[in-house]
Design a protein around this motif. Structure first.
Motif, PDB file in Angstrom:
ATOM      1  N   ARG A 148     -15.501  82.890 -66.990  1.00 22.82           N
ATOM      2  CA  ARG A 148     -15.784  81.842 -66.011  1.00 22.82           C
ATOM      3  C   ARG A 148     -16.444  80.639 -66.683  1.00 22.82           C
ATOM      4  O   ARG A 148     -16.078  79.492 -66.455  1.00 22.82           O
ATOM      5  CB  ARG A 148     -16.687  82.381 -64.906  1.00 22.82           C
ATOM      6  CG  ARG A 148     -16.057  83.436 -64.018  1.00 22.82           C
ATOM      7  CD  ARG A 148     -17.058  83.885 -62.969  1.00 22.82           C
ATOM      8  NE  ARG A 148     -16.554  85.019 -62.204  1.00 22.82           N
ATOM      9  CZ  ARG A 148     -17.205  85.598 -61.220  1.00 22.82           C
ATOM     10  NH1 ARG A 148     -18.423  85.158 -60.880  1.00 22.82           N
ATOM     11  NH2 ARG A 148     -16.680  86.632 -60.569  1.00 22.82           N
ATOM     12  N   ALA A 149     -17.456  80.926 -67.489  1.00 21.16           N
ATOM     13  CA  ALA A 149     -18.199  79.834 -68.130  1.00 21.16           C
ATOM     14  C   ALA A 149     -17.305  79.048 -69.085  1.00 21.16           C
ATOM     15  O   ALA A 149     -17.329  77.811 -69.118  1.00 21.16           O
ATOM     16  CB  ALA A 149     -19.408  80.410 -68.870  1.00 21.16           C
ATOM     17  N   CYS A 159     -15.241  77.571 -61.865  1.00 18.00           N
ATOM     18  CA  CYS A 159     -16.605  77.042 -61.857  1.00 18.00           C
ATOM     19  C   CYS A 159     -17.376  77.583 -60.651  1.00 18.00           C
ATOM     20  O   CYS A 159     -16.807  77.794 -59.575  1.00 18.00           O
ATOM     21  CB  CYS A 159     -16.573  75.515 -61.803  1.00 18.00           C
ATOM     22  SG  CYS A 159     -15.750  74.775 -63.248  1.00 18.00           S
ATOM     23  N   PRO A 160     -18.675  77.796 -60.775  1.00 16.59           N
ATOM     24  CA  PRO A 160     -19.498  78.265 -59.650  1.00 16.59           C
ATOM     25  C   PRO A 160     -19.676  77.150 -58.625  1.00 16.59           C
ATOM     26  O   PRO A 160     -19.378  75.987 -58.901  1.00 16.59           O
ATOM     27  CB  PRO A 160     -20.819  78.634 -60.328  1.00 16.59           C
ATOM     28  CG  PRO A 160     -20.868  77.770 -61.540  1.00 16.59           C
ATOM     29  CD  PRO A 160     -19.453  77.626 -62.010  1.00 16.59           C
ATOM     30  N   PRO A 161     -20.182  77.480 -57.435  1.00 10.74           N
ATOM     31  CA  PRO A 161     -20.431  76.452 -56.408  1.00 10.74           C
ATOM     32  C   PRO A 161     -21.422  75.421 -56.917  1.00 10.74           C
ATOM     33  O   PRO A 161     -22.146  75.646 -57.889  1.00 10.74           O
ATOM     34  CB  PRO A 161     -21.001  77.262 -55.236  1.00 10.74           C
ATOM     35  CG  PRO A 161     -20.549  78.657 -55.486  1.00 10.74           C
ATOM     36  CD  PRO A 161     -20.497  78.821 -56.970  1.00 10.74           C
ATOM     37  N   PRO A 162     -21.465  74.254 -56.307  1.00 10.82           N
ATOM     38  CA  PRO A 162     -22.441  73.238 -56.720  1.00 10.82           C
ATOM     39  C   PRO A 162     -23.869  73.734 -56.572  1.00 10.82           C
ATOM     40  O   PRO A 162     -24.137  74.732 -55.899  1.00 10.82           O
ATOM     41  CB  PRO A 162     -22.130  72.068 -55.784  1.00 10.82           C
ATOM     42  CG  PRO A 162     -21.414  72.671 -54.616  1.00 10.82           C
ATOM     43  CD  PRO A 162     -20.639  73.820 -55.182  1.00 10.82           C
ATOM     44  N   ALA A 163     -24.769  73.020 -57.221  1.00  7.08           N
ATOM     45  CA  ALA A 163     -26.160  73.478 -57.276  1.00  7.08           C
ATOM     46  C   ALA A 163     -26.766  73.663 -55.896  1.00  7.08           C
ATOM     47  O   ALA A 163     -27.527  74.594 -55.641  1.00  7.08           O
ATOM     48  CB  ALA A 163     -26.999  72.486 -58.093  1.00  7.08           C
ATOM     49  N   GLY A 164     -26.444  72.797 -54.943  1.00 10.27           N
ATOM     50  CA  GLY A 164     -27.024  72.901 -53.608  1.00 10.27           C
ATOM     51  C   GLY A 164     -26.333  73.919 -52.724  1.00 10.27           C
ATOM     52  O   GLY A 164     -26.779  74.166 -51.601  1.00 10.27           O
ATOM     53  N   ARG A 205     -11.150  73.443 -59.340  1.00 10.13           N
ATOM     54  CA  ARG A 205     -12.416  73.803 -59.981  1.00 10.13           C
ATOM     55  C   ARG A 205     -13.082  74.986 -59.284  1.00 10.13           C
ATOM     56  O   ARG A 205     -13.609  75.888 -59.937  1.00 10.13           O
ATOM     57  CB  ARG A 205     -13.346  72.592 -59.976  1.00 10.13           C
ATOM     58  CG  ARG A 205     -14.702  72.833 -60.624  1.00 10.13           C
ATOM     59  CD  ARG A 205     -15.551  71.568 -60.559  1.00 10.13           C
ATOM     60  NE  ARG A 205     -16.849  71.769 -61.174  1.00 10.13           N
ATOM     61  CZ  ARG A 205     -17.138  71.558 -62.463  1.00 10.13           C
ATOM     62  NH1 ARG A 205     -16.174  71.141 -63.266  1.00 10.13           N
ATOM     63  NH2 ARG A 205     -18.346  71.760 -62.936  1.00 10.13           N
ATOM     64  N   TYR A 206     -12.994  74.992 -57.939  1.00  8.34           N
ATOM     65  CA  TYR A 206     -13.771  76.005 -57.210  1.00  8.34           C
ATOM     66  C   TYR A 206     -12.918  77.088 -56.562  1.00  8.34           C
ATOM     67  O   TYR A 206     -13.436  78.151 -56.220  1.00  8.34           O
ATOM     68  CB  TYR A 206     -14.628  75.322 -56.149  1.00  8.34           C
ATOM     69  CG  TYR A 206     -15.649  74.383 -56.741  1.00  8.34           C
ATOM     70  CD1 TYR A 206     -16.756  74.864 -57.412  1.00  8.34           C
ATOM     71  CD2 TYR A 206     -15.482  73.003 -56.649  1.00  8.34           C
ATOM     72  CE1 TYR A 206     -17.691  74.007 -57.965  1.00  8.34           C
ATOM     73  CE2 TYR A 206     -16.412  72.135 -57.207  1.00  8.34           C
ATOM     74  CZ  TYR A 206     -17.512  72.647 -57.871  1.00  8.34           C
ATOM     75  OH  TYR A 206     -18.425  71.803 -58.414  1.00  8.34           O
ATOM     76  N   GLU A 207     -11.627  76.799 -56.360  1.00  8.47           N
ATOM     77  CA  GLU A 207     -10.784  77.792 -55.712  1.00  8.47           C
ATOM     78  C   GLU A 207      -9.604  78.235 -56.580  1.00  8.47           C
ATOM     79  O   GLU A 207      -8.890  79.162 -56.216  1.00  8.47           O
ATOM     80  CB  GLU A 207     -10.244  77.218 -54.386  1.00  8.47           C
ATOM     81  CG  GLU A 207     -11.308  76.887 -53.364  1.00  8.47           C
ATOM     82  CD  GLU A 207     -11.979  78.144 -52.824  1.00  8.47           C
ATOM     83  OE1 GLU A 207     -11.334  79.204 -52.849  1.00  8.47           O
ATOM     84  OE2 GLU A 207     -13.129  78.059 -52.376  1.00  8.47           O
ATOM     85  N   GLY A 208      -9.426  77.566 -57.691  1.00  7.06           N
ATOM     86  CA  GLY A 208      -8.314  77.944 -58.562  1.00  7.06           C
ATOM     87  C   GLY A 208      -6.963  77.582 -57.989  1.00  7.06           C
ATOM     88  O   GLY A 208      -5.956  78.206 -58.320  1.00  7.06           O
ATOM     89  N   LYS A 209      -6.898  76.536 -57.153  1.00  5.56           N
ATOM     90  CA  LYS A 209      -5.646  76.102 -56.544  1.00  5.56           C
ATOM     91  C   LYS A 209      -5.423  74.623 -56.847  1.00  5.56           C
ATOM     92  O   LYS A 209      -6.368  73.852 -56.956  1.00  5.56           O
ATOM     93  CB  LYS A 209      -5.685  76.312 -55.028  1.00  5.56           C
ATOM     94  CG  LYS A 209      -5.827  77.768 -54.605  1.00  5.56           C
ATOM     95  CD  LYS A 209      -5.882  77.901 -53.088  1.00  5.56           C
ATOM     96  CE  LYS A 209      -6.021  79.350 -52.659  1.00  5.56           C
ATOM     97  NZ  LYS A 209      -6.069  79.486 -51.185  1.00  5.56           N
ATOM     98  N   GLY A 210      -4.129  74.277 -56.947  1.00  9.94           N
ATOM     99  CA  GLY A 210      -3.800  72.881 -57.208  1.00  9.94           C
ATOM    100  C   GLY A 210      -4.106  72.448 -58.623  1.00  9.94           C
ATOM    101  O   GLY A 210      -4.344  71.266 -58.870  1.00  9.94           O
ATOM    102  N   CYS A 211      -4.091  73.385 -59.546  1.00  4.34           N
ATOM    103  CA  CYS A 211      -4.420  73.049 -60.935  1.00  4.34           C
ATOM    104  C   CYS A 211      -3.153  72.614 -61.668  1.00  4.34           C
ATOM    105  O   CYS A 211      -2.080  73.204 -61.507  1.00  4.34           O
ATOM    106  CB  CYS A 211      -5.029  74.243 -61.646  1.00  4.34           C
ATOM    107  SG  CYS A 211      -6.552  74.825 -60.871  1.00  4.34           S
ATOM    108  N   ALA A 212      -3.299  71.566 -62.472  1.00  6.49           N
ATOM    109  CA  ALA A 212      -2.198  71.171 -63.348  1.00  6.49           C
ATOM    110  C   ALA A 212      -2.079  72.199 -64.461  1.00  6.49           C
ATOM    111  O   ALA A 212      -3.019  72.937 -64.768  1.00  6.49           O
ATOM    112  CB  ALA A 212      -2.444  69.777 -63.903  1.00  6.49           C
TER     113      ALA A 212
END
Length: 220
Positions: A148-149, A159-164, A205-212
């Motif tokens: 993941r990292a 990537c993990p969820p945003p900091a907030g 970035r967060y769901e693994g969808k729509g990646c080139a």
């Protein structure tokens, strides 16, 4: 009465004396033969001490003092059927078909078609530690923390969820829902043409969808 005989004068034949054989006169012969040169004298230094005449005479009559013959030039007879260096500049018009075939096969010369070059081994492509395309749809459960990292840092995937964290809002019947900026399930079948660049980036970035498509790393 006795008859008177006439006296017959008998003459005795003279006795022949032996005749000694005549000896031919003796001719004094010389026991020594006079040679033009003494080929034994000065033999140890004949090259410098003998005259040209003595060298020639002694070589001819006694095999001594002969000049050293020049070394013979050794000629190597080639056993090859063709000399592939001869006429190489005009091999196309000057060589026979047999010579072209033989020289091409044995020396790589006179070939009508270019000979294949030896294969060179290309330098191996450095392998990546993770394949960020493999298991992208289930990265949250299937990927390790290290993958993941790494994939997040290098390809913005996993990537993990945003900091907030995600924003939670109240829903009817006392339930709560998490508010996210994009619904990555909506329009997913036509994400390439229908999604904005921001949605593509967020959902990838967060769901693994729509990646080139990412570079094809070596799968682990």
């Amino acid at each position: 009465p006795p008859i008177a005989s006439s006296a017959v004068a008998l003459t005795a034949a003279p006795t022949a004396l032996p005749i000694a054989p005549r000896t031919p006169p003796r001719i004094a012969l010389s026991t020594t033969t006079s040679l033009q040169f003494d080929c034994g004298a000065g033999m140890l230094n004949w090259q410098n001490g003998w005259s040209a005449g003595k060298k020639d005479w002694c070589c001819h009559h006694g095999g001594r003092g002969c000049p050293t013959p020049p070394p013979k030039t050794s000629t190597t007879v080639s056993s090859l059927p063709y000399d592939c260096s001869e006429g190489l500049a005009n091999w196309q018009n000057g060589w026979s078909a047999g010579k072209k075939e033989w020289c091409c096969h044995h020396g790589g010369k006179g070939c009508t078609t270019p000979q294949p070059k030896p294969l060179t081994t290309a330098a191996p492509t450095p392998s990546l530690p993770y394949d960020c395309n493999a298991g992208l749809a289930t990265w949250k459960k299937g990927w390790s923390l290290g993958k993941r990292a790494w994939c997040c840092q290098n390809f913005d995937r996993g990537c993990p969820p945003p900091a907030g964290g995600w924003t939670t809002t109240a829903a009817p019947c006392g339930t709560t829902t998490t508010s996210v900026p994009y619904d990555c399930a909506a329009g997913f079948t036509n994400w390439k043409a229908g999604w904005s660049a921001e949605k593509r980036g967020w959902c990838c970035r967060y769901e693994g969808k729509g990646c080139a498509a990412a570079p094809c790393p070596t799968s682990r």
